[in-house]
Scaffold this motif. Structure first.
Motif, mmCIF file in Angstrom:
data_model
loop_
_atom_site.group_PDB
_atom_site.id
_atom_site.type_symbol
_atom_site.label_atom_id
_atom_site.label_comp_id
_atom_site.label_asym_id
_atom_site.label_seq_id
_atom_site.Cartn_x
_atom_site.Cartn_y
_atom_site.Cartn_z
ATOM 1 N N GLN A 6 1.239 -0.956 -0.223
ATOM 2 C CA GLN A 6 0.129 0.267 -0.312
ATOM 3 C C GLN A 6 0.931 1.433 0.332
ATOM 4 O OE1 GLN A 6 -3.103 0.216 3.184
ATOM 5 N NE2 GLN A 6 -3.552 2.189 2.319
ATOM 6 N N TRP A 7 0.913 1.799 -0.956
ATOM 7 C CA TRP A 7 1.430 3.921 -1.209
ATOM 8 C C TRP A 7 0.613 4.410 -0.745
ATOM 9 C CZ3 TRP A 7 2.387 6.502 -6.039
ATOM 10 C CH2 TRP A 7 3.614 6.919 -5.414
ATOM 11 N N ASN A 8 0.562 5.205 0.606
ATOM 12 C CA ASN A 8 -0.222 6.545 1.583
ATOM 13 C C ASN A 8 -0.530 7.168 0.382
ATOM 14 O OD1 ASN A 8 -1.880 7.644 2.466
ATOM 15 N ND2 ASN A 8 -0.481 7.670 3.922
ATOM 16 N N VAL A 9 -0.366 7.348 -1.408
ATOM 17 C CA VAL A 9 -0.529 8.935 -1.637
ATOM 18 C C VAL A 9 -1.749 8.909 -2.331
ATOM 19 C CG1 VAL A 9 1.160 9.751 -4.251
ATOM 20 C CG2 VAL A 9 1.884 8.373 -2.230
ATOM 21 N N GLY A 10 -2.820 9.748 -2.413
ATOM 22 C CA GLY A 10 -3.920 10.379 -3.319
ATOM 23 C C GLY A 10 -4.226 10.840 -4.937
ATOM 24 N N ASP A 14 0.620 14.136 -3.931
ATOM 25 C CA ASP A 14 1.802 14.267 -2.851
ATOM 26 C C ASP A 14 2.542 12.778 -3.095
ATOM 27 O OD1 ASP A 14 -0.481 14.540 -1.243
ATOM 28 O OD2 ASP A 14 -1.861 12.717 -1.713
ATOM 29 N N SER A 19 7.344 10.051 0.389
ATOM 30 C CA SER A 19 6.597 8.736 -0.358
ATOM 31 C C SER A 19 7.523 7.391 -1.251
ATOM 32 C CB SER A 19 5.179 9.429 -1.359
ATOM 33 O OG SER A 19 5.600 10.220 -2.151
ATOM 34 N N ILE A 86 -1.463 5.708 -9.532
ATOM 35 C CA ILE A 86 -3.105 5.681 -8.825
ATOM 36 C C ILE A 86 -4.047 5.737 -9.703
ATOM 37 C CG2 ILE A 86 -3.228 8.407 -8.184
ATOM 38 C CD1 ILE A 86 -0.685 10.035 -8.102
#
Length: 88
Positions: A6-10, A14, A19, A86
Motif C-alpha cells: 500500500q502506497w499512501n498517495v492520493g 502527494d 513518499s 494512482i
C-alpha cells in the motif's frame, strides 16, 4: 519477488522524496520506477526525480493506464521494476 504494497498517495501532489522512500527500500533494488499519475501525465518536482536518479533508480511518469502497460512490458523483459499507481 512480486509483492503488492500500500502506497499512501492520493494524488500526484502527494508524490515527494518521502513518499518515494518506499521504493528505495525494496530488495533487490529496482532499476526503474513507473509512476502512474491518474487520468493524465502530471509533472513532478525536479528535485524529487533527481533524488531517485541519484539512488540509481530511473523514473518514468505516465498516465496510469500507460504506466500499467509499461510495467507489464518491463516485467516480461525481466527488468527490476516497480510501479506506483494512482487510480484514474
Amino acid at each position: 519477488p512480486r509483492s503488492i504494497l500500500q502506497w499512501n498517495v492520493g494524488s500526484h501532489r502527494d508524490i515527494s522524496p518521502e513518499s518515494l522512500s518506499l521504493f528505495r527500500l525494496l530488495e533487490p533494488q529496482i532499476e526503474i520506477l513507473v509512476l502512474g499519475t491518474g487520468d493524465r501525465v502530471e509533472r513532478l518536482p525536479p528535485a524529487t526525480l533527481k533524488q531517485m536518479k541519484e539512488c540509481g533508480i530511473a523514473v518514468e511518469v505516465q498516465d496510469t493506464a500507460n504506466a500499467c502497460a509499461t510495467f507489464n512490458f518491463l516485467i516480461n523483459e525481466r527488468r527490476l521494476v516497480a510501479a506506483g499507481l494512482i487510480p484514474p
